[in-house]
Design an enzyme around this catalytic site. Structure first.
Site, mmCIF file in Angstrom:
data_model
loop_
_atom_site.group_PDB
_atom_site.id
_atom_site.type_symbol
_atom_site.label_atom_id
_atom_site.label_comp_id
_atom_site.label_asym_id
_atom_site.label_seq_id
_atom_site.Cartn_x
_atom_site.Cartn_y
_atom_site.Cartn_z
ATOM 1 N N CYS A 78 45.266 50.023 35.917
ATOM 2 C CA CYS A 78 45.749 49.146 36.993
ATOM 3 C C CYS A 78 47.197 49.471 37.365
ATOM 4 O O CYS A 78 47.444 50.481 38.003
ATOM 5 C CB CYS A 78 45.540 47.680 36.614
ATOM 6 N N HIS A 177 40.515 46.998 34.079
ATOM 7 C CA HIS A 177 41.144 46.737 32.776
ATOM 8 C C HIS A 177 40.109 46.741 31.655
ATOM 9 O O HIS A 177 39.697 45.667 31.222
ATOM 10 C CB HIS A 177 41.779 45.344 32.777
ATOM 11 N N GLU A 179 40.706 47.089 28.693
ATOM 12 C CA GLU A 179 41.359 46.429 27.542
ATOM 13 C C GLU A 179 41.140 44.919 27.569
ATOM 14 O O GLU A 179 41.373 44.245 26.579
ATOM 15 C CB GLU A 179 42.861 46.770 27.512
HETATM 16 N N1 LIG Z 1 46.515 43.955 37.076
HETATM 17 C C1 LIG Z 1 47.437 44.772 37.470
HETATM 18 O O1 LIG Z 1 47.912 45.667 36.742
HETATM 19 C C2 LIG Z 1 47.906 44.535 38.863
HETATM 20 C C3 LIG Z 1 48.765 45.634 39.446
HETATM 21 C C4 LIG Z 1 49.790 45.013 40.388
HETATM 22 N N2 LIG Z 1 49.176 44.444 41.545
HETATM 23 C C5 LIG Z 1 50.812 46.078 40.768
HETATM 24 O O2 LIG Z 1 51.010 46.350 41.900
HETATM 25 O O3 LIG Z 1 51.405 46.637 39.892
#
Ligand SMILES: NC(=O)CC[C@H](N)C(=O)O
Length: 198
Positions: A78, A177, A179
């Site tokens: 992410c 994710h 994790e």
């Molecule tokens: N769950 C996440 O890691 C979201 C990422 C977040 N929206 C970002 O721009 O970093």
């Protein structure tokens, strides 16, 4: 095996536990000296703008870029995916990345209304069926360079077909994710990448 989890912001603990359950005792990394001691790095989910700011102030931006350029295996989930992208859309103007994967990612791409959702994702290279993938204000990948392998796309729903898992050499990234989902297959796949790189 010596894997670090970048511990500036985000779901560090969850990655440390997923690695522990994959039989790797990983350690949190906050300083350049600690980075020098590990052979691979996980960049957690969280907020890429915060991770970027903290990486600059902790003096980790250039050392991590250099290790990546030298071939260190890295997995980003992410926000970690965003931190590995060469091009970030809808980022803050001063947002930095560690570079590495030739791809354009769009932050918060799945739309403001859908802050978080789950979807099935099939990942090439990983057997055992679809992932039940958890997305939280997630990015998606809009473009990849010639050397990037698309490993996974959303299978159904309004975002069907969107690229959410990629690999370029020793670098792996997922928009979701694992994790947080209790499915250790991505971490085990990464541990195997680290073993092969060693
Ligand atoms: N769950 C996440 O890691 C979201 C990422 C977040 N929206 C970002 O721009 O970093």
């Amino acid at each position: 095996m010596n894997i670090g989890v970048l511990a500036l912001q985000g779901d560090v603990r969850e990655h440390l536990s997923a690695l522990a359950e994959s039989d790797v005792l990983a350690r949190p990394i906050r300083r350049p000296e600690e980075l020098a001691d590990v052979e691979a790095l996980v960049i957690p989910g969280g907020e890429s703008t915060a991770i970027s700011n903290l990486a600059v102030s902790f003096g980790l931006l250039d050392p991590i870029r250099k290790r990546i350029a030298d071939g260190m295996p890295v997995y980003g989930s992410c926000a970690g995916m965003i931190m590995l992208a060469t091009t970030v859309l809808d980022g803050r103007p001063d947002q930095e990345s560690f570079q590495g994967i030739e791809m354009t990612v769009r932050r918060n791409a799945f739309g403001r209304q859908v802050n978080s959702f789950e979807a099935a994702v099939a990942i090439d290279d990983i057997s055992g069926g679809d992932f039940h993938a958890v997305f939280i204000r997630a990015p998606w990948v809009e473009e990849v360079g010639d050397d990037v392998r698309v490993l996974g796309r959303v299978k159904d729903g309004p975002a069907a077909g969107r690229i959410v898992a990629v690999r370029q050499g020793n670098l792996l990234a997922t928009a979701f994710h694992p994790e947080l989902a209790g499915d250790l297959r991505v971490h085990r796949y990464f541990v195997e990448m680290v073993r092969q790189a060693a």
